[in-house]
Design an enzyme around this catalytic site. Sequence first.
Site: not given
Length: 369
Positions: A28, A40
């Site tokens: 993040r 991801e």
Amino acid sequence: MGVGMDRPRFRADLLAWYDAGHRDLPWRRTRDPYRVWVSEVMLQQTRVETVVPFYERFLARFPTVASLAAADEEEVLRAWEGLGYYARARHLRAAARAVVARGGFPRDVEGLARLPGVGRSTAGAIASIAFGRPSAVLDGNVRRVLCRLAAVAEDPRRPAVARRLWALAEELLDRGDPGRYNQALMELGATVCLPRDPACGRCPVARHCRARALGIAADLPVPPPRRVLPHHEVAVGVVWRDGQVLIARRPPQGLLGGLWEFPGGKRAAGESLEACVAREVREELGVEVAVGERLAVVRHAYTHFRVTVHAFECRYLRGEPRAVGCADWRWVRPEALGAYPMPRANRRILAALAGGSGTGGPEARRGGG
Ligand code: SF4
């Protein structure tokens, strides 16, 4: 799907909650498409707590897309070992090479989704987070949240339902700040709208949620039909010669592709485990062995089947190994086996051998590799 909600207020409620304090996860802190993409892919079938240390080690080892593209496949598989679902690692390396070859990451969903191993949802996450593109995400967490928000009482894996959920995901997307919105929705699924026990009492979007209003939140999403996983008996040989053990490399494609393992395979109908080991070693490597005592039994569950692996000590008799039914082979000293990427079941055989736990067998564990 016509959820009939006040979308601006929904987005505002979600983003205010996200901004008030979300988990500080390493991916993040970046908008670097390489880092977003690695996170991801790692998160596709693996929990956040497991991913964090792997992510940090992987990026220390391969800090740029160019370094990943230049690595050989075995190095990448070794860095991935323990995360399971190894096709992800092979695709990651193949996609890194494609990115380097084209001079950088595609910036839109269509281009990203053409990279090996990148589906529409992962492409949407990268495009929105790294490049600010208005592209929706529909991973497992988001799918669950949307099923509940819109009270979708059908199996979301059915293609027609999946299409409606994608349409809803696009409808709700905050086009002004898609990256932050997608991360907020994924965070809501991971920390509040939990699979078994949704914490509706502290949910920032509870007033927009139809399943909550109907009192059916915990019943959604509709689970897939129950299936009994097939079970296979597998026998493998720990073949010794001059203090070294024989390992074989699996073909590059398919389950656990490219990993190293003790030679062996599935028992045929009516075959003894000992005969199975001798046959499999011959078929894979062209080597004849005398099968001795059983050293360990390991139970393991993959996504689509379960196995019980019986490991037998084998004495080498004759025949120079050849890669007949495998991609490669090596004689290796046991202390050097750590350098070879191996499936989890094989590591557990090694652990059982080292710990002398014998035929009692370690506990069953579910995993991807
Ligand atoms: Fe999920 Fe409950 Fe929030 Fe609805 S109210 S989104 S079911 S946590």
